[in-house]
Design a protein around this motif. Sequence first.
Motif, PDB file in Angstrom:
ATOM      1  N   HIS A 273       0.706  -0.995   0.019  1.00 49.31           N
ATOM      2  CA  HIS A 273       0.058  -0.098   0.101  1.00 49.31           C
ATOM      3  C   HIS A 273       0.970   1.106   0.121  1.00 49.31           C
ATOM      4  O   HIS A 273       0.559   2.273   0.785  1.00 49.31           O
ATOM      5  CB  HIS A 273      -1.015  -0.184   1.197  1.00 49.31           C
ATOM      6  CG  HIS A 273      -2.132  -1.083   1.018  1.00 49.31           C
ATOM      7  ND1 HIS A 273      -3.359  -0.773   0.412  1.00 49.31           N
ATOM      8  CD2 HIS A 273      -2.255  -2.328   1.530  1.00 49.31           C
ATOM      9  CE1 HIS A 273      -4.185  -1.760   0.357  1.00 49.31           C
ATOM     10  NE2 HIS A 273      -3.329  -2.765   1.072  1.00 49.31           N
TER      11      HIS A 273
ATOM     12  N   ASP B 122      -1.866  -5.200  -4.427  1.00 48.23           N
ATOM     13  CA  ASP B 122      -1.944  -3.808  -3.510  1.00 48.23           C
ATOM     14  C   ASP B 122      -0.451  -3.268  -3.381  1.00 48.23           C
ATOM     15  O   ASP B 122      -0.207  -2.981  -2.117  1.00 48.23           O
ATOM     16  CB  ASP B 122      -2.809  -4.185  -2.447  1.00 48.23           C
ATOM     17  CG  ASP B 122      -4.064  -3.914  -2.299  1.00 48.23           C
ATOM     18  OD1 ASP B 122      -4.560  -3.742  -3.779  1.00 48.23           O
ATOM     19  OD2 ASP B 122      -4.910  -4.288  -1.679  1.00 48.23           O
TER      20      ASP B 122
ATOM     21  N   ASP C 273      -1.481   2.167  -3.140  1.00 44.78           N
ATOM     22  CA  ASP C 273      -2.704   2.285  -2.105  1.00 44.78           C
ATOM     23  C   ASP C 273      -3.622   2.582  -3.086  1.00 44.78           C
ATOM     24  O   ASP C 273      -4.742   2.670  -2.772  1.00 44.78           O
ATOM     25  CB  ASP C 273      -2.542   3.163  -1.121  1.00 44.78           C
ATOM     26  CG  ASP C 273      -3.687   3.244   0.016  1.00 44.78           C
ATOM     27  OD1 ASP C 273      -4.096   2.251   0.358  1.00 44.78           O
ATOM     28  OD2 ASP C 273      -4.372   4.052   0.053  1.00 44.78           O
ATOM     29  N   THR C 274      -3.643   2.892  -4.311  1.00 41.62           N
ATOM     30  CA  THR C 274      -4.543   3.596  -5.062  1.00 41.62           C
ATOM     31  C   THR C 274      -3.957   2.911  -6.828  1.00 41.62           C
ATOM     32  O   THR C 274      -2.878   2.780  -6.802  1.00 41.62           O
ATOM     33  CB  THR C 274      -4.746   4.879  -5.260  1.00 41.62           C
ATOM     34  OG1 THR C 274      -5.445   5.442  -6.202  1.00 41.62           O
ATOM     35  CG2 THR C 274      -3.276   5.533  -5.280  1.00 41.62           C
TER      36      THR C 274
ATOM     37  N   HIS D  80      -6.748  -2.544  -4.610  1.00 43.73           N
ATOM     38  CA  HIS D  80      -6.634  -1.088  -4.503  1.00 43.73           C
ATOM     39  C   HIS D  80      -5.687  -0.353  -5.726  1.00 43.73           C
ATOM     40  O   HIS D  80      -6.179   0.629  -6.348  1.00 43.73           O
ATOM     41  CB  HIS D  80      -5.492  -0.722  -3.121  1.00 43.73           C
ATOM     42  CG  HIS D  80      -6.405  -0.795  -1.967  1.00 43.73           C
ATOM     43  ND1 HIS D  80      -6.677   0.463  -1.352  1.00 43.73           N
ATOM     44  CD2 HIS D  80      -7.055  -1.764  -1.154  1.00 43.73           C
ATOM     45  CE1 HIS D  80      -7.244   0.312  -0.189  1.00 43.73           C
ATOM     46  NE2 HIS D  80      -7.436  -0.953  -0.219  1.00 43.73           N
TER      47      HIS D  80
END
Length: 373
Positions: free
Chosen positions: A11, A57, A60-61, A93
């Motif tokens: 993440h 993941d 985180d995005t 994610h």
Amino acid sequence: MLRILHLADLHLGWRPAFMPRDQAEERRRRRDALLARAVDLALDPARQIGLVVIAGDLFDTHIPDEPLVAAVKAQLRRLVEAGVMVVTVPGNHDEITYPQSVYRRHRDDWPGLLVTDPNPAHVATLTVQGERVHLYSLAYTGGVTQTDPPINRFPRLDEPGVHLAAFHGTLGEWGGDRSLPLDSAALGRAGYDYVALGHIHRAGDVRMGRGLAVYPGAVEGKGFDDPGCGQFTIACVEPGGATLERVPAGAQPVVVHDLDVSGMADAAQVAAAVAALADPAAIVRVRLTGSAPALLDPEAIRARCAHQFFYLEVVDETDSLSPVLLDRWAAERTILGEFIRRMRRRLAEEQDEGERAVLEEALRRGVQAMLRR
């Protein structure tokens, strides 16, 4: 023996919303250094790592900041240039579904092997440390990848070598149908030697036939309910089996302390007990429990002790106020005294334990509200 550094749920780029901005940014910076520590471990000759698997993941995005993407690619390139193969599996994610996803935008120059197949597939056969490694994986893609029922068809070649699978999804025994559900029985029947999993942040493993399915856990957590496991996972895999090594990762501690304040003289003594838990590197929540010696102000205690921690929260979970204090206030001819006397009469008459617990909480909250006014 094939030695794999198994990573998942790093993440990178995450910032804690519960911290002030400066601390949140420092926490993000420290967490984002995690990948460099993992690469250093993989390149340590004593560890003899031949393959790094990132099971989802990594970010985180799906649209991380470009400077972060460049830094991550530089770290992965260190592995490839040193002859250590790296496999990256998109997660939920950092999902590949979206047109602007980092993995779509950087697909052509992503270091190592990037998994893009939307359904379980034989992705590649690699030669690692003199061993033929047959890799099976998928990259969840919205509207294409099966989610209901759980994925239950897993390919496997009938060829010698190590059979390695990597999925960012959930086995039934680890959380039911969260995100990408995987049928445990079908996965076991596939006969993989090692299944590198991601998505569940707590570390764990389960024997599947002759092989082993492993969640390495999130090395650096996201908060008090997700503190991270603090360890890197190295899998030693050969046809027919696998064993694990856990290596301390130097993660920033995320700790919850329960502090029983019963018997303490006053709020100053409570603050001193909180200060005794000091750790300048740690992210700490102190839960005050027991019977409070006085009306406690958690924020005042936090402010008094915060400089001794990286980050500190103080939460008042005391179950009652000191009986001595209540006796003293109940003797007063005040609204507070009348409230305490009435509540105590109700408590004396109540037989149901559940209702008594509600009345105790109402007494504590009522007294605190009146005193604060």
